[in-house]
Scaffold this motif. Structure first.
Motif, PDB file in Angstrom:
ATOM      1  N   LEU A  65       0.828  -1.202   0.000  1.00  0.00           N
ATOM      2  CA  LEU A  65       0.000   0.000   0.000  1.00  0.00           C
ATOM      3  C   LEU A  65       0.866   1.256   0.000  1.00  0.00           C
ATOM      4  N   VAL A  66       1.884   1.285   0.855  1.00  0.00           N
ATOM      5  CA  VAL A  66       2.786   2.439   0.921  1.00  0.00           C
ATOM      6  C   VAL A  66       3.509   2.623  -0.405  1.00  0.00           C
ATOM      7  N   THR A  67       3.948   1.521  -1.013  1.00  0.00           N
ATOM      8  CA  THR A  67       4.630   1.600  -2.306  1.00  0.00           C
ATOM      9  C   THR A  67       3.731   2.225  -3.359  1.00  0.00           C
ATOM     10  N   GLU A  68       2.471   1.785  -3.404  1.00  0.00           N
ATOM     11  CA  GLU A  68       1.533   2.317  -4.389  1.00  0.00           C
ATOM     12  C   GLU A  68       1.282   3.806  -4.164  1.00  0.00           C
ATOM     13  N   LEU A  69       1.103   4.199  -2.903  1.00  0.00           N
ATOM     14  CA  LEU A  69       0.859   5.609  -2.587  1.00  0.00           C
ATOM     15  C   LEU A  69       2.033   6.486  -2.996  1.00  0.00           C
ATOM     16  N   LEU A  70       3.228   6.082  -2.550  1.00  0.00           N
ATOM     17  CA  LEU A  70       4.398   6.913  -2.804  1.00  0.00           C
ATOM     18  C   LEU A  70       4.791   6.929  -4.273  1.00  0.00           C
ATOM     19  N   SER A  71       4.592   5.817  -4.967  1.00  0.00           N
ATOM     20  CA  SER A  71       4.940   5.774  -6.395  1.00  0.00           C
ATOM     21  C   SER A  71       4.163   6.816  -7.181  1.00  0.00           C
ATOM     22  N   GLY A  72       2.909   7.026  -6.787  1.00  0.00           N
ATOM     23  CA  GLY A  72       2.101   8.007  -7.491  1.00  0.00           C
ATOM     24  C   GLY A  72       2.337   9.432  -7.048  1.00  0.00           C
ATOM     25  N   CYS A  73       2.770   9.607  -5.786  1.00  0.00           N
ATOM     26  CA  CYS A  73       2.866  10.960  -5.228  1.00  0.00           C
ATOM     27  C   CYS A  73       4.271  11.565  -5.291  1.00  0.00           C
ATOM     28  N   ILE A  74       5.306  10.764  -5.482  1.00  0.00           N
ATOM     29  CA  ILE A  74       6.654  11.317  -5.680  1.00  0.00           C
ATOM     30  C   ILE A  74       6.762  11.764  -7.131  1.00  0.00           C
ATOM     31  N   SER A  92      13.160   1.554   4.648  1.00  0.00           N
ATOM     32  CA  SER A  92      11.920   1.799   5.383  1.00  0.00           C
ATOM     33  C   SER A  92      11.938   3.165   6.061  1.00  0.00           C
ATOM     34  N   ALA A  93      13.113   3.599   6.508  1.00  0.00           N
ATOM     35  CA  ALA A  93      13.228   4.905   7.160  1.00  0.00           C
ATOM     36  C   ALA A  93      12.814   6.025   6.217  1.00  0.00           C
ATOM     37  N   ASP A  94      13.218   5.940   4.955  1.00  0.00           N
ATOM     38  CA  ASP A  94      12.841   6.955   3.971  1.00  0.00           C
ATOM     39  C   ASP A  94      11.355   6.863   3.628  1.00  0.00           C
ATOM     40  N   ARG A  95      10.856   5.643   3.496  1.00  0.00           N
ATOM     41  CA  ARG A  95       9.443   5.448   3.172  1.00  0.00           C
ATOM     42  C   ARG A  95       8.548   5.966   4.296  1.00  0.00           C
ATOM     43  N   ASN A  96       8.905   5.680   5.536  1.00  0.00           N
ATOM     44  CA  ASN A  96       8.111   6.168   6.663  1.00  0.00           C
ATOM     45  C   ASN A  96       8.119   7.691   6.715  1.00  0.00           C
ATOM     46  N   TYR A  97       9.290   8.260   6.448  1.00  0.00           N
ATOM     47  CA  TYR A  97       9.400   9.724   6.425  1.00  0.00           C
ATOM     48  C   TYR A  97       8.458  10.314   5.371  1.00  0.00           C
ATOM     49  N   LEU A  98       8.486   9.737   4.173  1.00  0.00           N
ATOM     50  CA  LEU A  98       7.654  10.257   3.091  1.00  0.00           C
ATOM     51  C   LEU A  98       6.168  10.038   3.369  1.00  0.00           C
ATOM     52  N   LEU A  99       5.824   8.926   3.978  1.00  0.00           N
ATOM     53  CA  LEU A  99       4.420   8.661   4.289  1.00  0.00           C
ATOM     54  C   LEU A  99       3.879   9.680   5.296  1.00  0.00           C
ATOM     55  N   LEU A 100       4.665   9.971   6.316  1.00  0.00           N
ATOM     56  CA  LEU A 100       4.256  10.985   7.291  1.00  0.00           C
ATOM     57  C   LEU A 100       4.196  12.368   6.646  1.00  0.00           C
ATOM     58  N   ARG A 101       5.159  12.629   5.768  1.00  0.00           N
ATOM     59  CA  ARG A 101       5.169  13.922   5.073  1.00  0.00           C
ATOM     60  C   ARG A 101       3.940  14.054   4.177  1.00  0.00           C
ATOM     61  N   LEU A 102       3.602  12.955   3.493  1.00  0.00           N
ATOM     62  CA  LEU A 102       2.450  12.959   2.596  1.00  0.00           C
ATOM     63  C   LEU A 102       1.162  13.216   3.359  1.00  0.00           C
ATOM     64  N   ARG A 103       1.031  12.609   4.516  1.00  0.00           N
ATOM     65  CA  ARG A 103      -0.164  12.812   5.333  1.00  0.00           C
ATOM     66  C   ARG A 103      -0.249  14.263   5.800  1.00  0.00           C
ATOM     67  N   ALA A 104       0.896  14.812   6.204  1.00  0.00           N
ATOM     68  CA  ALA A 104       0.920  16.173   6.735  1.00  0.00           C
ATOM     69  C   ALA A 104       0.576  17.215   5.665  1.00  0.00           C
ATOM     70  N   ILE A 105       1.093  17.042   4.449  1.00  0.00           N
ATOM     71  CA  ILE A 105       0.836  18.054   3.417  1.00  0.00           C
ATOM     72  C   ILE A 105      -0.571  17.926   2.835  1.00  0.00           C
TER      73      ILE A 105
END
Length: 268
Positions: A65-74, A92-105
């Motif tokens: 799920l995270v891969t699908e989300l980030l692939s479209g949003c980066i 995973s550290a980079d993915r978690n960072y981006l997921l939190l960033r994505l939620r925040a923005i």
């Protein structure tokens, strides 16, 4: 390694109303030519991502799920587009960072969280600010390394030798996806499977034995050693620090807890 709150930096760098915002990864993606890409841009989630979140198949595998989300949003990383395979193999550290960033923005940095005091049992709600979470960033030019762990009780191998020197690499999204089914059935066994994939060395145990035994080694470790592994990974790895220092408003007990993400995608 340096400490930097990149969430605040990103927020300050972009005016309100922009669909795409810049980011800097805590670790970065290393290309085949050895170049590290860390700076990129992330767009807010749209109806496409809402459909991804609603897909039952994705919900059964959080890493996918995270891969699908980030692939479209980066939108770009280091001035180049990113593939799904690249996102899957990010640390995973980079993915978690981006997921939190994505939620925040997308929804804002305020996150409703609940905690319960282990001492008196009092439960309460707080509003966490995702923009204020501390982030460990690699310094410019610094490369991520393996994480050594000196076990206290160790692992006794087939020959009766005690092995205490463990070396781990940092997990990736591909690792998390591979153990998703096990994690869903039993979190502890899933964690063993994840750590086994990341175990680079254990004393002088031959590599083929290490690969064959895999999670069986983790099962045999004492809780003392398992906590040593957790601490080594949490303290030595770059990324967002999700461990929150908390004081109970009822009894004043001070303790630490993981950031409550149960309402991560809930919007008031």
């Amino acid at each position: 390694m340096k400490m930097q709150d990149d969430f605040s930096v990103d927020r300050a760098a972009a005016p309100s109303g922009r669909r795409t915002l810049p980011f800097t990864l805590p670790i970065g993606v290393t290309d085949e030519d050895g170049q590290v890409r860390r700076d990129g841009a992330l767009r807010k989630m749209t109806g496409r991502e809402e459909a991804i979140l609603a897909d039952a198949q994705n919900q059964r595998n959080g890493a996918k799920l995270v891969t699908e989300l980030l692939s479209g949003c980066i939108t770009e990383l280091g001035g180049q587009p990113v593939s799904t395979a690249t996102v899957a193999n990010m640390y995973s550290a980079d993915r978690n960072y981006l997921l939190l960033r994505l939620r925040a923005i997308t929804f804002g940095p305020a996150l409703e969280a609940s905690y319960k005091c282990p001492s008196c049992g009092h439960g309460w709600d707080v509003t966490e600010d995702l923009d204020e979470l501390p982030v460990k960033m690699l310094a410019e030019g610094e490369r991520v390394d393996t994480v050594p762990v000196e076990l206290e009780d160790g692992y006794v191998d087939k020959a009766g030798n005690l092995q205490t020197a463990m070396v781990l690499r940092l997990p990736t999204g591909a690792d998390e996806s591979a153990v998703a089914a096990q994690m869903r059935k039993n979190a502890s066994l899933g964690k063993n499977a994840l750590l086994a994939r990341c175990m680079v060395a254990l004393g002088d145990v031959p590599a083929h034995r290490l690969e064959a035994l895999g999670p069986k080694i983790l099962v045999d470790l004492t809780m003392t050693d398992r906590r040593l592994i957790d601490r080594a990974l949490n303290s030595g790895a770059p990324g967002v620090d999700l461990i929150r220092p908390i004081e109970c408003p009822a009894c004043g007990n001070e303790f630490k807890a993981n950031l409550d993400l149960s309402r991560f995608l809930a919007v008031e």
